[in-house]
Enzyme design. Sequence first.
Site, PDB file in Angstrom:
ATOM      1  N   SER A  74     -13.214  24.206 -29.766  1.00 46.04           N
ATOM      2  CA  SER A  74     -13.297  22.903 -30.408  1.00 46.04           C
ATOM      3  C   SER A  74     -12.183  22.808 -31.443  1.00 46.04           C
ATOM      4  O   SER A  74     -11.775  23.805 -32.010  1.00 46.04           O
ATOM      5  CB  SER A  74     -14.666  22.772 -31.071  1.00 46.04           C
ATOM      6  OG  SER A  74     -14.584  21.900 -32.172  1.00 46.04           O
ATOM      7  N   LYS A  97      -8.384   3.506   1.608  1.00 42.70           N
ATOM      8  CA  LYS A  97      -7.597   4.708   1.326  1.00 42.70           C
ATOM      9  C   LYS A  97      -7.715   5.264  -0.087  1.00 42.70           C
ATOM     10  O   LYS A  97      -7.880   6.469  -0.261  1.00 42.70           O
ATOM     11  CB  LYS A  97      -6.122   4.444   1.640  1.00 42.70           C
ATOM     12  CG  LYS A  97      -5.899   4.288   3.129  1.00 42.70           C
ATOM     13  CD  LYS A  97      -4.483   3.899   3.450  1.00 42.70           C
ATOM     14  CE  LYS A  97      -4.421   3.363   4.864  1.00 42.70           C
ATOM     15  NZ  LYS A  97      -5.299   2.166   5.075  1.00 42.70           N
ATOM     16  N   THR A 155     -39.377  25.815 -13.100  1.00 43.26           N
ATOM     17  CA  THR A 155     -39.709  24.490 -12.567  1.00 43.26           C
ATOM     18  C   THR A 155     -39.871  23.612 -13.805  1.00 43.26           C
ATOM     19  O   THR A 155     -40.307  24.111 -14.853  1.00 43.26           O
ATOM     20  CB  THR A 155     -41.026  24.490 -11.756  1.00 43.26           C
ATOM     21  OG1 THR A 155     -42.088  24.872 -12.622  1.00 43.26           O
ATOM     22  CG2 THR A 155     -40.963  25.457 -10.581  1.00 43.26           C
ATOM     23  N   HIS A 156     -39.481  22.365 -13.708  1.00 39.54           N
ATOM     24  CA  HIS A 156     -39.523  21.445 -14.855  1.00 39.54           C
ATOM     25  C   HIS A 156     -38.722  21.986 -16.045  1.00 39.54           C
ATOM     26  O   HIS A 156     -39.025  21.662 -17.190  1.00 39.54           O
ATOM     27  CB  HIS A 156     -40.955  21.172 -15.324  1.00 39.54           C
ATOM     28  CG  HIS A 156     -41.905  20.840 -14.218  1.00 39.54           C
ATOM     29  ND1 HIS A 156     -42.117  19.553 -13.781  1.00 39.54           N
ATOM     30  CD2 HIS A 156     -42.677  21.635 -13.431  1.00 39.54           C
ATOM     31  CE1 HIS A 156     -42.995  19.569 -12.785  1.00 39.54           C
ATOM     32  NE2 HIS A 156     -43.346  20.820 -12.551  1.00 39.54           N
ATOM     33  N   SER A 206       0.827  -1.220   0.000  1.00 40.60           N
ATOM     34  CA  SER A 206       0.000   0.000   0.000  1.00 40.60           C
ATOM     35  C   SER A 206       0.856   1.263   0.000  1.00 40.60           C
ATOM     36  O   SER A 206       0.319   2.371   0.011  1.00 40.60           O
ATOM     37  CB  SER A 206      -0.917   0.012   1.233  1.00 40.60           C
ATOM     38  OG  SER A 206      -0.144  -0.087   2.413  1.00 40.60           O
ATOM     39  N   TYR A 211      -9.975  -5.569  13.386  1.00 40.24           N
ATOM     40  CA  TYR A 211      -9.249  -5.193  12.175  1.00 40.24           C
ATOM     41  C   TYR A 211      -9.244  -6.351  11.180  1.00 40.24           C
ATOM     42  O   TYR A 211      -9.035  -7.505  11.558  1.00 40.24           O
ATOM     43  CB  TYR A 211      -7.798  -4.788  12.509  1.00 40.24           C
ATOM     44  CG  TYR A 211      -7.040  -4.379  11.256  1.00 40.24           C
ATOM     45  CD1 TYR A 211      -7.095  -3.077  10.780  1.00 40.24           C
ATOM     46  CD2 TYR A 211      -6.311  -5.320  10.520  1.00 40.24           C
ATOM     47  CE1 TYR A 211      -6.450  -2.713   9.615  1.00 40.24           C
ATOM     48  CE2 TYR A 211      -5.655  -4.962   9.348  1.00 40.24           C
ATOM     49  CZ  TYR A 211      -5.735  -3.658   8.898  1.00 40.24           C
ATOM     50  OH  TYR A 211      -5.098  -3.301   7.740  1.00 40.24           O
ATOM     51  N   ASN A 266     -16.671  25.814 -25.134  1.00 42.93           N
ATOM     52  CA  ASN A 266     -17.270  24.717 -24.380  1.00 42.93           C
ATOM     53  C   ASN A 266     -17.022  24.864 -22.875  1.00 42.93           C
ATOM     54  O   ASN A 266     -15.908  25.161 -22.459  1.00 42.93           O
ATOM     55  CB  ASN A 266     -16.685  23.381 -24.848  1.00 42.93           C
ATOM     56  CG  ASN A 266     -17.007  23.101 -26.300  1.00 42.93           C
ATOM     57  OD1 ASN A 266     -18.064  23.508 -26.776  1.00 42.93           O
ATOM     58  ND2 ASN A 266     -16.105  22.438 -26.997  1.00 42.93           N
ATOM     59  N   LYS A 290     -16.847  27.626 -31.050  1.00 43.02           N
ATOM     60  CA  LYS A 290     -17.232  27.000 -29.790  1.00 43.02           C
ATOM     61  C   LYS A 290     -16.515  27.576 -28.574  1.00 43.02           C
ATOM     62  O   LYS A 290     -15.338  27.915 -28.621  1.00 43.02           O
ATOM     63  CB  LYS A 290     -16.937  25.492 -29.846  1.00 43.02           C
ATOM     64  CG  LYS A 290     -17.821  24.726 -30.810  1.00 43.02           C
ATOM     65  CD  LYS A 290     -19.269  24.616 -30.369  1.00 43.02           C
ATOM     66  CE  LYS A 290     -19.507  23.544 -29.350  1.00 43.02           C
ATOM     67  NZ  LYS A 290     -19.337  22.191 -29.834  1.00 43.02           N
ATOM     68  N   ASN A 322      -2.515  -1.502  13.772  1.00 46.43           N
ATOM     69  CA  ASN A 322      -3.971  -1.322  13.669  1.00 46.43           C
ATOM     70  C   ASN A 322      -4.441  -0.014  14.306  1.00 46.43           C
ATOM     71  O   ASN A 322      -5.258   0.706  13.734  1.00 46.43           O
ATOM     72  CB  ASN A 322      -4.701  -2.504  14.324  1.00 46.43           C
ATOM     73  CG  ASN A 322      -4.383  -3.811  13.626  1.00 46.43           C
ATOM     74  OD1 ASN A 322      -3.715  -3.807  12.587  1.00 46.43           O
ATOM     75  ND2 ASN A 322      -4.838  -4.927  14.193  1.00 46.43           N
ATOM     76  N   GLU A 355     -18.564  20.825 -17.044  1.00 44.31           N
ATOM     77  CA  GLU A 355     -18.915  19.457 -17.470  1.00 44.31           C
ATOM     78  C   GLU A 355     -18.108  18.418 -16.692  1.00 44.31           C
ATOM     79  O   GLU A 355     -18.628  17.385 -16.275  1.00 44.31           O
ATOM     80  CB  GLU A 355     -18.657  19.281 -18.968  1.00 44.31           C
ATOM     81  CG  GLU A 355     -19.623  20.054 -19.836  1.00 44.31           C
ATOM     82  CD  GLU A 355     -19.222  19.967 -21.301  1.00 44.31           C
ATOM     83  OE1 GLU A 355     -19.877  19.233 -22.030  1.00 44.31           O
ATOM     84  OE2 GLU A 355     -18.244  20.624 -21.702  1.00 44.31           O
TER      85      GLU A 355
HETATM   86  N1  ARG Z   1      -1.459  -0.961   5.775  1.00 44.96           N
HETATM   87  C1  ARG Z   1      -2.418  -1.343   6.762  1.00 44.96           C
HETATM   88  C2  ARG Z   1      -3.742  -0.630   6.531  1.00 44.96           C
HETATM   89  O1  ARG Z   1      -3.771   0.320   5.848  1.00 44.96           O
HETATM   90  C3  ARG Z   1      -1.890  -0.996   8.123  1.00 44.96           C
HETATM   91  C4  ARG Z   1      -2.379  -1.911   9.195  1.00 44.96           C
HETATM   92  C5  ARG Z   1      -1.830  -3.290   8.984  1.00 44.96           C
HETATM   93  N2  ARG Z   1      -2.211  -4.135  10.070  1.00 44.96           N
HETATM   94  C6  ARG Z   1      -2.050  -5.451  10.000  1.00 44.96           C
HETATM   95  N3  ARG Z   1      -2.438  -6.123  11.018  1.00 44.96           N
HETATM   96  N4  ARG Z   1      -1.589  -6.026   8.923  1.00 44.96           N
HETATM   97  O2  ARG Z   1      -4.747  -1.012   7.036  1.00 44.96           O
END
Ligand code: ARG
Length: 476
Positions: A291, A339, A169-170, A37, A331, A299, A297, A124, A304
């Site tokens: 465009s 994330k 409205t509408h 990660s 956990y 735009n 144009k 955790n 958008e």
């Molecule tokens: N990278 C993990 C997360 O975002 C951190 C916690 C990892 N904890 C574990 N017991 N492997 O959740």
Amino acid sequence: MDGRCFFASIPQQPLSAVLARGIVVCCMSQFSAYTVSIHYDRRLYRQDIAGSIAHARMLARQGIISDEDSASIAEGLGRIQLEIQADEFPWDPSLEDLHMNIERRLHDLIGPAAGRLHTGRSRNDQIALDMRLYTREVVEEVISGLRQVQRALLGLARRYQPVVMPGYTHLQRAQPVLFAHHMLAYFEMFQRDIGRFGDCRRRADVLPLGSGALAGVPYPTDREFLAKELGFSGISANSMDAVSDRDFVVEFMAASALGMMHFSRMSEELIIWSSGEFGFVRLAEEFTTGSSIMPQKRNPDFAELARGKTGRVYGDLMGLLTTLKGLPLTYNRDLQEDKEGFFDTVDTLHTTIQVFAAMLPGMELQSERVESLAGESGMLATDLADYLVGKGVPFREAHGIMRALCRHCDEREIHLLHLPLAEYREFSTHFAADVYDITAAASAAARDNPGGTAPSRVAQALDLAEQILEETGNGA
Ligand code: ARG
């Protein structure tokens, strides 16, 4: 905010090199990238380091580690922060996540004392802490950005304060309204959004550290001290909840989804209004694009894209809710999936806010055009019905008379207000010469009740909105 994806550019370190450093990494295999990660959680480095420094300080105060170790941990973490900021930190994907990367580097920098930092802590509660610290910060940024957007809306409302335009409205022309009233409608939406982000901040503002892996920690830690050090209003009451709760992330994403929905509705109006058919506004050149083949144009791409990006923010929210729905306490690694969608939402909302704060002040209202449309035939039909009510006709009957009159005008293609009095009186003898006093401006002025579009009410609403901005500054 740093959106670069650097994962691919970092060579995998051989397992032997990692083990030689004394770091144990589970299950290194051809599939190890699946669990990594670091390419996105490194965004949390400031929060992670701040949490670790506070934790080390607390451990020393409680006599769990020595003052020297705590000082050298803090000093090492400070250096790491500088390395990361200077883009000189040796990120290593084989170390999986941010926490392991920082701990390994700390070990390189200060030696065995680094190994004492994780006393009485688990990744955790560490990641739960980082996410809460980060959420608190981005909420502040979002609120201050929304305040800027509100300021821009207010600026437009003031600039064109007396201008009357068609209200719909509408998407059918309905009744005249002040352009300022229309802008203030969006002020209200963002005011509620700010309230929701404030709520999210309050619930994120709870320290989870000290929950350990799930059950608490067998050391005499001082969680109140940690809360104070990190500026939290309180500490979590249940360790199992604290390590597995991501409600505050969902709340942020839900508030963002609503905020984007408001931007999207505004975008839709700007797109329609800037079309040749409506011709209500001109957007500043820098927020439109030409465009490649049609030279005429302009735009409204930014509007958008804001409308389009709303979809992905909804998707991020649904993604996280779905990730969370089947998780047993406490956990689970699924939580790592909180994330990317969250960061995507943060970035999308953040840039959308910046675009609108910059785009709105340069928008020009085509006042003459909207005023002339506001005074057109059908726009004043309700006022004519109200006129008859003023002469003693029951509203339902007045409505029926006006329906017939409107149809009559449509068939003959005459403007309602150009009809001779004699013709009016064929529909109701209550019509008199004062029927011609009815104008778009008079129609708006008549809606003089709280929340209505009468210029006096709108002026009050503008003052109130200004007061809100003065009192809150950039905050909630
Ligand atoms: N990278 C993990 C997360 O975002 C951190 C916690 C990892 N904890 C574990 N017991 N492997 O959740």
